[in-house]
Design an enzyme around this catalytic site. Structure first.
Site, PDB file in Angstrom:
ATOM      1  N   LYS A 114       2.561  60.146  28.691  1.00  0.00           N
ATOM      2  CA  LYS A 114       2.357  61.069  27.582  1.00  0.00           C
ATOM      3  C   LYS A 114       2.037  59.975  26.243  1.00  0.00           C
ATOM      4  O   LYS A 114       2.791  59.228  26.042  1.00  0.00           O
ATOM      5  CB  LYS A 114       3.596  61.655  27.192  1.00  0.00           C
ATOM      6  CG  LYS A 114       3.383  62.511  26.017  1.00  0.00           C
ATOM      7  CD  LYS A 114       4.687  63.539  25.657  1.00  0.00           C
ATOM      8  CE  LYS A 114       4.379  64.397  24.431  1.00  0.00           C
ATOM      9  NZ  LYS A 114       4.054  63.550  23.105  1.00  0.00           N
ATOM     10  N   CYS A 404      43.944  52.329   0.158  1.00  0.00           N
ATOM     11  CA  CYS A 404      45.353  52.358  -0.720  1.00  0.00           C
ATOM     12  C   CYS A 404      44.895  51.806  -1.823  1.00  0.00           C
ATOM     13  O   CYS A 404      45.800  51.905  -3.023  1.00  0.00           O
ATOM     14  CB  CYS A 404      46.381  51.216  -0.117  1.00  0.00           C
ATOM     15  SG  CYS A 404      45.980  49.636  -0.133  1.00  0.00           S
ATOM     16  N   CYS A 422      42.928  43.968   3.952  1.00  0.00           N
ATOM     17  CA  CYS A 422      43.537  44.812   2.986  1.00  0.00           C
ATOM     18  C   CYS A 422      44.988  44.192   3.402  1.00  0.00           C
ATOM     19  O   CYS A 422      45.479  44.034   4.626  1.00  0.00           O
ATOM     20  CB  CYS A 422      43.814  46.049   3.248  1.00  0.00           C
ATOM     21  SG  CYS A 422      45.179  46.662   2.359  1.00  0.00           S
TER      22      CYS A 422
HETATM   23  S1  IVH Z   1      -1.323  67.710  28.109  1.00  0.00           S
HETATM   24  C1  IVH Z   1      -0.622  71.933  25.995  1.00  0.00           C
HETATM   25  N1  IVH Z   1      -0.939  65.286  28.529  1.00  0.00           N
HETATM   26  O1  IVH Z   1       1.279  65.407  23.623  1.00  0.00           O
HETATM   27  C2  IVH Z   1      -0.970  70.384  25.737  1.00  0.00           C
HETATM   28  N2  IVH Z   1      -0.739  65.876  26.036  1.00  0.00           N
HETATM   29  O2  IVH Z   1       3.638  67.259  22.615  1.00  0.00           O
HETATM   30  C3  IVH Z   1      -1.514  69.864  26.875  1.00  0.00           C
HETATM   31  N3  IVH Z   1      -0.299  64.172  24.825  1.00  0.00           N
HETATM   32  O3  IVH Z   1      -0.573  67.092  21.071  1.00  0.00           O
HETATM   33  C4  IVH Z   1      -1.307  68.531  26.558  1.00  0.00           C
HETATM   34  N4  IVH Z   1      -0.399  62.506  26.210  1.00  0.00           N
HETATM   35  O4  IVH Z   1      -1.856  65.254  22.265  1.00  0.00           O
HETATM   36  C5  IVH Z   1      -1.165  66.022  27.408  1.00  0.00           C
HETATM   37  N5  IVH Z   1      -1.211  62.844  28.918  1.00  0.00           N
HETATM   38  C6  IVH Z   1      -1.032  63.950  28.088  1.00  0.00           C
HETATM   39  C7  IVH Z   1      -1.044  63.719  26.781  1.00  0.00           C
HETATM   40  C8  IVH Z   1      -0.517  64.653  25.903  1.00  0.00           C
HETATM   41  C9  IVH Z   1      -0.199  62.657  25.114  1.00  0.00           C
HETATM   42  C10 IVH Z   1       0.078  64.797  23.574  1.00  0.00           C
HETATM   43  C11 IVH Z   1      -0.864  66.073  23.193  1.00  0.00           C
HETATM   44  C12 IVH Z   1       0.011  66.928  22.611  1.00  0.00           C
HETATM   45  C13 IVH Z   1       1.249  66.426  22.516  1.00  0.00           C
HETATM   46  C14 IVH Z   1       2.124  67.424  22.659  1.00  0.00           C
END
Ligand code: IVH
Length: 657
Positions: A114, A404, A422
């Site tokens: 992510k 106190c 204290c």
């Molecule tokens: S899949 C329906 N894959 O995370 C959304 N999102 O919290 C499907 N994001 O705004 C997204 N890395 O921009 C997906 N490998 C990844 C991602 C990712 C970052 C972000 C995405 C979204 C946010 C959601």
């Protein structure tokens, strides 16, 4: 308002919770507005922690219906409707949370990092036998975002034109790529933008008026989805994106119904995270089969076919709220830093010790400053550093004890560490000072600060009465206490089991009952029972005791009545023998010298009991000198002064007549 005192889930919301809910909504609204305007002011973990807390307290709060709407502030960028909503992701924080999302029909899935950047959708249109980038749009309010095409064209990872040779039969007239704009750490370090951090820089860099500024930021783009093509699986889409020339998130195939497979995928990204040059904040798990994803559909917030297993942040940024100074039982005044709740490693943290005065002075955190919090060893909350100074006041160090109100003392250890203490005997928060006072007045030898501190910290003693229950086994568990010193300590405590009323009263450490007033009170009331039964005005009636002191004594005795009762069970309190008026020795004075058959105090007692008076030296007003063996100089003096000289037998016959 003190943090951390709120009731837990399921309990009717009280006044404090209501306050907290209002505060949270206010904060979250401010933060999300800033986020959607492209200038986030807090990091994801801080935002998440606040949102989780609000859900805990009030899951139906109207804030949750508002998220994603009315958030785009006035901007110079044109608003564009998304063809397909740009939703959020459902979140999990553990394998358990993740596997409870998985249903038996999910089958295979993909796991991918992510990206912790800024979501952008790219639309490519078939024009003159080429696919041309016609639009780049931010996520915005999930249904519509901002057109940032010119700026996005400055990102070298993003192709402006894709030649048709790369496109297969799965393509239609227009397709969309979704992915994340981010900045590499190595790029961030070369930029001179001190106020921001790597994570928050992408949105601001994309939303620049001048595309050349965006260009100078040397941003990157990772694609993670491809829309409006005819692929059957997510993995096919990602492979296709690679062919089109995109940088694609590094994905792994997983068996979603196999916990080990899921866990292994997560673990590999946790490891990968330590070597990459950009930020990721979790692992996205997605069903591979697009038909199933589409069948499942979306909630208003996220697609049901995907979930993000978020990393527990190792450290996160939050806002410093206040200092709390906690007075320990040993009189140490310990600083605790209270900050806005932040979720780290599975727990929402709200405070951390700041250890001592030296650290408080060194960090010099002011209220409102942005601080970095971590969990040391994965457990203990720790304020690591100030990330951004907001306040111009710095640390606020108290002068008076928060319990106190008496003036605090700064102590410096051998190693130069400053602590606040204290030392007031009246401070209800501390035990050490009161026990030390007791020990010193009761003349318990060799029981000093160090051993008392150890006994308190080991929970062997909590007040002075507990000293009489200490065992040798207890003492031997304390650091540095050996057999001999344990025995000596016990023997010295034993000697305190018999004390005069005056000493006993003074040892209580009651305001107003110093050693001299205690002796006066003892002579006046003669027994402990009478002292305890006295009213405030009885004390006031004693010559030399002012009314304020009398009140303090009365209040102090009442407040300590339980302790006094326990002490009485362990100590024989010797009262003052009443003066006898009209006894056989009445009107006669005595002085005792030399060695008699009993200790001198024995005969002194007899004199007083029979109404006689004791003198401390030979003078003309002395009536009798009682002499024993080896009398010394007093005998000669008495002879010269004409004082009557008597032996023990004569004295005894005087009182027995
Ligand atoms: S899949 C329906 N894959 O995370 C959304 N999102 O919290 C499907 N994001 O705004 C997204 N890395 O921009 C997906 N490998 C990844 C991602 C990712 C970052 C972000 C995405 C979204 C946010 C959601």
């Amino acid at each position: 308002m003190q943090k951390g005192v709120f009731l837990y889930k399921g309990v009717t919301m009280d006044m404090f919770e209501l306050d907290e809910v209002n505060e949270l909504v206010e904060k979250l609204t401010k933060w999300s507005e800033a986020y959607y305007a492209g200038n986030p002011i807090v990091s994801d973990p801080v935002y998440d922690a606040a949102e989780i807390r609000l859900r805990e307290l009030d899951s139906k709060n109207s804030y949750f219906n508002r998220v994603g709407s009315n958030k785009v502030k006035e901007s110079t960028f044109e608003k564009v409707q998304h063809k397909e909503l740009m939703l959020s992701l459902n979140k999990a924080y553990s394998l358990k949370e993740l596997t409870s999302w998985v249903k038996p029909n999910f089958g295979y899935g993909i796991a991918m990092p992510k990206m912790d950047g800024f979501a952008i959708s790219l639309t490519y249109k078939f024009i003159d036998y080429e696919y041309v980038l016609i639009r780049a749009v931010t996520r915005g309010e999930s249904d519509k975002g901002e057109d940032v095409t010119e700026n996005i064209k400055q990102i070298s990872d993003i192709p402006h034109i894709i030649h048709c040779t790369k496109v297969d039969e799965n393509f239609i007239d227009e397709f969309e790529v979704r992915g994340e704009v981010y900045m590499r750490h190595s790029v961030f370090e070369t930029l001179d933008i001190k106020a921001e951090n790597c994570r928050n820089i992408a949105p601001g860099s994309v939303r620049q008026k001048n595309p050349l500024v965006t260009k100078s930021r040397r941003l990157n783009y990772f694609a993670y989805n491809l829309l409006f093509t005819k692929h059957d699986t997510m993995s096919d889409r990602l492979e296709c994106l690679k062919n089109l020339g995109f940088q694609v998130v590094n994905y792994i195939k997983v068996d979603l119904n196999n916990e080990e497979s899921v866990q292994n995928a997560y673990n590999s990204y946790v490891e990968w995270r330590t070597i990459i040059d950009f930020d990721i904040d979790g692992v996205v798990f997605m069903i591979d089969d697009i038909t199933i994803i589409e069948e499942l559909g979306n909630t208003s917030h996220h697609p049901r076919g995907a979930i993000a297993w978020k990393f527990e942040a190792e450290e996160g940024e939050t806002t410093f709220l206040e200092y709390q100074w906690q007075v320990s039982r040993t009189g140490l005044v310990n600083p605790v830093g209270i900050y806005e709740g932040i979720r780290l490693d599975g727990a929402t943290l709200t405070n951390a010790t700041l250890h001592n005065l030296s650290i408080v002075k060194k960090m010099n955190i002011g209220v409102g400053d942005k601080i970095i919090v971590s969990r040391r060893g994965g457990v203990i909350p720790q304020i690591e550093r100030v990330e951004r100074r907001i306040s111009d006041r710095g640390a606020d160090i108290p002068i008076h004890c928060p319990v106190c109100g008496s003036e605090l003392v700064t102590c410096i250890s051998d190693k130069g560490i400053e602590t606040l203490r204290c030392v007031s005997i009246d401070c209800s928060a501390q035990v050490l000072t009161r026990i030390l006072h007791f020990v010193s007045v009761m003349e318990i030898m060799d029981v000093g600060e160090s051993i008392i501190e150890k006994m308190i910290n080991a929970n062997f003693i909590n007040d002075s009465a507990d000293l009489f229950n200490i065992t040798k086994d207890n003492l031997l568990t304390l650091e540095g206490i050996k057999d001999k010193s344990a025995e000596r300590t016990l023997k010295n405590i034993e000697l305190a089991r018999k004390k005069s009323l005056g000493k006993f009263l003074a040892a209580l450490g009651i305001k107003g009952l110093g050693s001299s007033v205690s002796e006066t009170v003892a002579s006046h009331f003669e027994t402990l029972d009478r002292v305890l039964n006295a009213q405030a005005n009885d004390f006031e009636a004693i010559p030399g005791i002012a009314s304020i002191t009398a009140g303090n004594i009365y209040d102090g005795l009442k407040a300590n009545c339980k302790l006094i009762e326990t002490l009485r069970k362990n100590i024989e309190v010797i009262g003052i023998e009443p003066k006898v008026i009209g006894g056989v020795l009445s009107g006669k004075s005595f002085l005792i010298t030399g060695t008699l058959s009993q200790p001198r105090s024995y005969f002194e007692n007899l004199v007083e009991k029979n109404g006689g008076a004791l003198k401390s030296s030979v003078s003309k007003t002395l009536d009798y000198l009682l002499v024993g063996d080896n009398p010394g100089g007093k005998l000669d003096k008495a002879k010269k002064s004409g004082v009557k000289i008597i032996l023990e037998e004569e004295f005894m016959s005087m009182i027995n007549n």
